[in-house]
Scaffold this motif. Structure first.
Motif, PDB file in Angstrom:
ATOM      1  N   ASP A   1      10.041  -5.932   3.392  1.00 21.51           N
ATOM      2  CA  ASP A   1       8.738  -5.385   3.012  1.00 21.51           C
ATOM      3  C   ASP A   1       8.430  -5.824   1.588  1.00 21.51           C
ATOM      4  O   ASP A   1       9.184  -5.518   0.668  1.00 21.51           O
ATOM      5  CB  ASP A   1       8.766  -3.852   3.071  1.00 21.51           C
ATOM      6  CG  ASP A   1       8.982  -3.356   4.490  1.00 21.51           C
ATOM      7  OD1 ASP A   1       8.753  -4.148   5.430  1.00 21.51           O
ATOM      8  OD2 ASP A   1       9.393  -2.194   4.653  1.00 21.51           O
TER       9      ASP A   1
ATOM     10  N   VAL B   1       4.585  -1.972  -0.245  1.00 25.39           N
ATOM     11  CA  VAL B   1       4.511  -0.695   0.477  1.00 25.39           C
ATOM     12  C   VAL B   1       3.559   0.221  -0.287  1.00 25.39           C
ATOM     13  O   VAL B   1       3.788   0.522  -1.461  1.00 25.39           O
ATOM     14  CB  VAL B   1       5.904  -0.032   0.595  1.00 25.39           C
ATOM     15  CG1 VAL B   1       5.795   1.287   1.355  1.00 25.39           C
ATOM     16  CG2 VAL B   1       6.895  -0.955   1.284  1.00 25.39           C
TER      17      VAL B   1
ATOM     18  N   THR C   1       2.230  -1.080   4.994  1.00 27.94           N
ATOM     19  CA  THR C   1       3.415  -1.881   4.668  1.00 27.94           C
ATOM     20  C   THR C   1       3.118  -3.334   4.999  1.00 27.94           C
ATOM     21  O   THR C   1       2.671  -3.636   6.110  1.00 27.94           O
ATOM     22  CB  THR C   1       4.637  -1.403   5.481  1.00 27.94           C
ATOM     23  OG1 THR C   1       4.878  -0.032   5.152  1.00 27.94           O
ATOM     24  CG2 THR C   1       5.876  -2.212   5.149  1.00 27.94           C
TER      25      THR C   1
END
Lengths: 204, 228
Positions: B4, B7, B31
């Motif tokens: 990721d 976020v 995300t």
């Protein structure tokens, strides 16, 4: 790296032809005027002049008043130019901040431009000064009763006629640098306040 | 499994206009994975650009958190943000935002000038991306000598010159005709696939959705969708 942005600013300011010429000419006029006042003061009183009578005191006072107003005008000019520079560059500065330039880098860019313009003004009046002195020198040689003349007499005499002597220009340059300080502070303050978000939200 | 890269957690952004409070972003959670090509579509004034500002660290949310490459942008020292933008983020703007007094080469190289890279390294990196967007022939031209498509290609090269992790594009085709816009989007997609750079594109143009790995719709400060 430290001087890279500084020198890039010189190249970039040359490309803003109109602004560069206007700023340079204005600074050249200011420098010449200050140098001229300094010259007159030195011719009248010399560097360590102290008035010996009320008439001389009044004359000296009037020179100082003219110089004072010139410095005030120079300060205002410096502030106006800095304001215009910051205003004209704000979109560019926002973009540069977006691509990772820090406030320190931006400061180098705008200071580089101002210093370049000042140097250009000094160089242009230095060249003008050489031309004028050359003209006076040539005129004096031609008009001299003895065509060859005596260099020990002619050269100091010619130099006496030179409007823009290096020592006067140096004093004028110091004065111009001094009067630019408020403008530079305003310029830095204005550029630091520009948000990088302006690059994304600026109107068409 | 890609990591990721961004976020966003319950992000809110409010503005005060006189006595009125404008809720530009309402409880947005999102995300974004590394290497994704994300399109956020929505009408003008729905909060797309505000979201872009917040996700990229140009602006701080009123509430919520933004984690960018494992750094919390909502609490990070403002003085570090230029360094993050310099090393990890690229921007593409609707109006290209090229600097009019710089050549194509200088516009592309400018993000690298404040770095410690040598002159040769800067030249190599700038020329690499100029080549990638097919602007070598025009590298000594200034923006007003370029077409809209060429200007945007230059802006893309500038966004990529620092090898960013994420490129944020705000209406990248908004000031281009349909054909040039499609060419630019194909170029972005190609760069995304070749260089594995994450792209976050905000637009009002639904046509751009087809280029996306995932797309979201934004309306009145709220985000919906996330379909592939």
């Amino acid at each position: 790296m430290v001087l890279r942005i500084f020198f890039k600013a010189w190249r970039i300011s040359l490309r803003t032809t109109r602004r560069f010429i206007v700023f340079t000419v204005a600074y050249a006029i200011l420098l010449t005027w200050i140098a001229f006042i300094v010259r007159q003061y030195f011719i009248e009183f010399g560097p360590l002049f102290l008035p010996t009578n009320p008439g001389e005191a009044v004359l000296m006072q009037s020179y100082l008043v003219i110089m004072g107003w010139t410095l005030v005008a120079g300060t205002i000019m410096g502030i106006v130019f800095s304001w215009l520079l910051a205003h004209g560059r704000r979109d560019d500065i926002a973009v540069l901040k977006c691509v990772g330039w820090s406030n320190h880098d931006i400061r180098q860019l705008v200071l580089g431009e101002i210093i370049f313009i000042t140097i250009s003004a000094v160089l242009s009046i230095a060249i003008l000064g050489i031309l004028i002195s050359g003209f006076y020198f040539a005129t004096m040689v031609v008009l001299s009763p003895n065509p060859l003349g005596n260099p020990t007499v002619i050269v100091p005499a010619a130099l006496n006629y030179i409007l823009i002597r290096p020592d006067f220009i140096t004093i004028a340059l110091l004065a111009v640098m001094l009067v630019q300080v408020p403008g530079i502070l305003i310029l830095i303050w204005r550029t630091l306040r520009i948000s990088p978000m302006r690059a994304l939200t600026r109107p068409e | 499994m890609p990591e990721d890269i961004i976020v966003a957690q319950k992000v809110q952004k409010e503005y005060r206009r006189g006595r009125e409070i404008i809720h530009a972003l309402r409880d947005i959670s999102l995300t974004i994975r590394s290497g994704e090509f994300l399109v956020i579509e929505g009408k003008s004034g729905c909060g797309k650009t505000t979201l872009l500002n917040v996700l990229s660290g140009l602006d701080r949310p009123t509430d919520g958190r933004i984690i960018f490459d494992q750094m919390d942008l909502t609490v990070i020292d403002e003085r570090i943000l230029p360094k993050i933008r310099q090393e990890k983020i690229g921007f593409i703007f609707q109006l290209f935002n090229l600097i009019s007094t710089m050549t194509v080469y200088e516009n592309v190289a400018a993000p690298l000038w404040p770095t410690d890279l040598s002159r040769q390294d800067i030249e190599d990196k700038a020329m690499d991306v100029i080549r990638a967007v097919d602007m070598v022939e025009r590298k000594d031209h200034i923006p007003r000598q370029l077409s809209g498509g060429e200007q945007q290609r230059t802006a893309i090269a500038r966004a990529l010159v620092n090898k960013p992790k994420v490129v944020f594009a705000d209406e990248p085709t908004g000031d281009l005709d349909t054909k040039t816009g499609a060419t630019i989007m194909q170029l972005l997609r190609k760069l995304n696939q070749q260089e594995k750079i994450t792209f976050v594109v905000v637009t009002h143009d639904q046509e751009l959705i087809k280029y996306a790995d995932r797309h979201f719709t934004m309306s009145d400060g709220r985000l919906s969708g996330g379909r592939r």
